[in-house]
Design an enzyme around this catalytic site. Sequence first.
Site, PDB file in Angstrom:
ATOM      1  N   SER A   3       2.882  -1.741  10.680  1.00 15.78           N
ATOM      2  CA  SER A   3       4.343  -1.608  10.809  1.00 15.78           C
ATOM      3  C   SER A   3       5.059  -2.926  10.526  1.00 15.78           C
ATOM      4  O   SER A   3       5.993  -3.315  11.238  1.00 15.78           O
ATOM      5  CB  SER A   3       4.717  -1.080  12.203  1.00 15.78           C
ATOM      6  OG  SER A   3       4.203   0.231  12.392  1.00 15.78           O
ATOM      7  N   GLU A  35      -7.166   4.859   7.722  1.00 16.84           N
ATOM      8  CA  GLU A  35      -7.000   6.272   7.352  1.00 16.84           C
ATOM      9  C   GLU A  35      -8.241   6.794   6.641  1.00 16.84           C
ATOM     10  O   GLU A  35      -8.603   7.972   6.801  1.00 16.84           O
ATOM     11  CB  GLU A  35      -5.753   6.426   6.484  1.00 16.84           C
ATOM     12  CG  GLU A  35      -4.475   6.199   7.281  1.00 16.84           C
ATOM     13  CD  GLU A  35      -3.254   5.890   6.433  1.00 16.84           C
ATOM     14  OE1 GLU A  35      -2.195   5.648   7.022  1.00 16.84           O
ATOM     15  OE2 GLU A  35      -3.368   5.887   5.191  1.00 16.84           O
ATOM     16  N   ASN A  40       0.858  -1.185   0.000  1.00 21.58           N
ATOM     17  CA  ASN A  40       0.000   0.000   0.000  1.00 21.58           C
ATOM     18  C   ASN A  40       0.892   1.232   0.000  1.00 21.58           C
ATOM     19  O   ASN A  40       1.418   1.622   1.043  1.00 21.58           O
ATOM     20  CB  ASN A  40      -0.918  -0.008   1.231  1.00 21.58           C
ATOM     21  CG  ASN A  40      -1.794   1.230   1.295  1.00 21.58           C
ATOM     22  OD1 ASN A  40      -1.947   1.959   0.310  1.00 21.58           O
ATOM     23  ND2 ASN A  40      -2.374   1.484   2.458  1.00 21.58           N
ATOM     24  N   TRP A  41       1.071   1.828  -1.168  1.00 20.46           N
ATOM     25  CA  TRP A  41       1.966   2.978  -1.284  1.00 20.46           C
ATOM     26  C   TRP A  41       1.372   4.248  -0.693  1.00 20.46           C
ATOM     27  O   TRP A  41       2.071   5.247  -0.541  1.00 20.46           O
ATOM     28  CB  TRP A  41       2.323   3.214  -2.753  1.00 20.46           C
ATOM     29  CG  TRP A  41       3.291   2.219  -3.313  1.00 20.46           C
ATOM     30  CD1 TRP A  41       3.775   1.102  -2.696  1.00 20.46           C
ATOM     31  CD2 TRP A  41       3.920   2.267  -4.602  1.00 20.46           C
ATOM     32  NE1 TRP A  41       4.646   0.439  -3.524  1.00 20.46           N
ATOM     33  CE2 TRP A  41       4.758   1.135  -4.711  1.00 20.46           C
ATOM     34  CE3 TRP A  41       3.842   3.148  -5.686  1.00 20.46           C
ATOM     35  CZ2 TRP A  41       5.515   0.864  -5.849  1.00 20.46           C
ATOM     36  CZ3 TRP A  41       4.600   2.880  -6.822  1.00 20.46           C
ATOM     37  CH2 TRP A  41       5.430   1.760  -6.897  1.00 20.46           C
ATOM     38  N   LYS A  42       0.082   4.238  -0.420  1.00 20.76           N
ATOM     39  CA  LYS A  42      -0.608   5.433   0.066  1.00 20.76           C
ATOM     40  C   LYS A  42      -0.356   6.582  -0.938  1.00 20.76           C
ATOM     41  O   LYS A  42      -0.313   6.330  -2.137  1.00 20.76           O
ATOM     42  CB  LYS A  42      -0.185   5.758   1.494  1.00 20.76           C
ATOM     43  CG  LYS A  42      -0.380   4.551   2.424  1.00 20.76           C
ATOM     44  CD  LYS A  42      -0.193   4.863   3.873  1.00 20.76           C
ATOM     45  CE  LYS A  42      -0.410   3.609   4.704  1.00 20.76           C
ATOM     46  NZ  LYS A  42      -0.342   3.874   6.159  1.00 20.76           N
ATOM     47  N   HIS A  44      -9.750   1.146   4.919  1.00 20.53           N
ATOM     48  CA  HIS A  44      -8.480   1.371   5.616  1.00 20.53           C
ATOM     49  C   HIS A  44      -8.709   2.371   6.742  1.00 20.53           C
ATOM     50  O   HIS A  44      -9.537   3.278   6.646  1.00 20.53           O
ATOM     51  CB  HIS A  44      -7.426   1.901   4.639  1.00 20.53           C
ATOM     52  CG  HIS A  44      -6.044   1.921   5.195  1.00 20.53           C
ATOM     53  ND1 HIS A  44      -5.597   2.922   6.032  1.00 20.53           N
ATOM     54  CD2 HIS A  44      -4.996   1.063   5.040  1.00 20.53           C
ATOM     55  CE1 HIS A  44      -4.343   2.678   6.372  1.00 20.53           C
ATOM     56  NE2 HIS A  44      -3.949   1.553   5.786  1.00 20.53           N
ATOM     57  N   GLU A  67      -5.708  -4.659  10.839  1.00 19.17           N
ATOM     58  CA  GLU A  67      -4.721  -3.599  11.005  1.00 19.17           C
ATOM     59  C   GLU A  67      -5.010  -2.851  12.301  1.00 19.17           C
ATOM     60  O   GLU A  67      -5.837  -1.943  12.330  1.00 19.17           O
ATOM     61  CB  GLU A  67      -4.709  -2.647   9.806  1.00 19.17           C
ATOM     62  CG  GLU A  67      -6.091  -2.195   9.320  1.00 19.17           C
ATOM     63  CD  GLU A  67      -6.012  -0.932   8.489  1.00 19.17           C
ATOM     64  OE1 GLU A  67      -4.938  -0.613   7.980  1.00 19.17           O
ATOM     65  OE2 GLU A  67      -7.047  -0.252   8.384  1.00 19.17           O
ATOM     66  N   GLY A  84       2.147   2.807  11.142  1.00 21.00           N
ATOM     67  CA  GLY A  84       3.070   3.925  11.008  1.00 21.00           C
ATOM     68  C   GLY A  84       3.715   4.368  12.301  1.00 21.00           C
ATOM     69  O   GLY A  84       4.362   5.416  12.350  1.00 21.00           O
TER      70      GLY A  84
END
Length: 248
Positions: free
Chosen positions: A208, A94, A11-13, A92, A163, A169
Amino acid sequence: MRQRKPLVVANWKMNGSLDLVQQMSDALSVLKQPLPDILICPPVIFLSYFPKHANYKLGAQNMSEQLVGAFTGEISADMLRTAGASHVIIGHSERRALYGELDSVISQKVKVAVDAGLTPILCVGETLQQREEEKTLQVLARQLDAVYAAQPHLLAHSVVSYEPIWAIGTGQTATPQQAQQVHQFIRQHLAQYDVQAADAVKIIYGGSVTAANCEALFAEADIDGALIGGASLKVADFSAICTMAKDS
């Protein structure tokens, strides 16, 4: 022996470049078989720039719950399929926290994705406060029920990603034993909808994950791979994680 083939998701975001696209593609193309299932989820603008290789697939990080229409800035499931995506990350943390995505919207997105022929990667997880209040299983049950209680047929077409929000992160990660306990709960909870689908569904871990800690995570019976953030932007690290996943 585990019968579910491991899945490693990058997941490159909102990161990446054309240089990274080429570097990642080159690195993955020379990895030795057998490999886990590998999925790269870059910003959608980069999907069409990936060379076509047989040893990885492409996915998206989000999609609209709408099919078509006046929804400025949104991208539909059919558009993602046209761009070469086979999977899409949905729910997700976020998206839930920063953009206010509710369980009801996430449920709708999962259905729209499956109807369009995409495999949704449904993300579920608890905050640090919820964990400290011992509400982890309650939160996960609610998030899973919101999607599958009324639509159990979607489970057979899904991937689930646990998650823990407190580990994303932050450099913190659940211990392999903690993660396994939660993954086992998720699989058991999903079995109430469809026993066969719950046994077959891939449940991956995100939080992470690095080349240093992934091997122990992958060794657990119900951890079928990983959803990787920061380490997926480092070609050597991501390649190493893929290599370790194939041996789990």
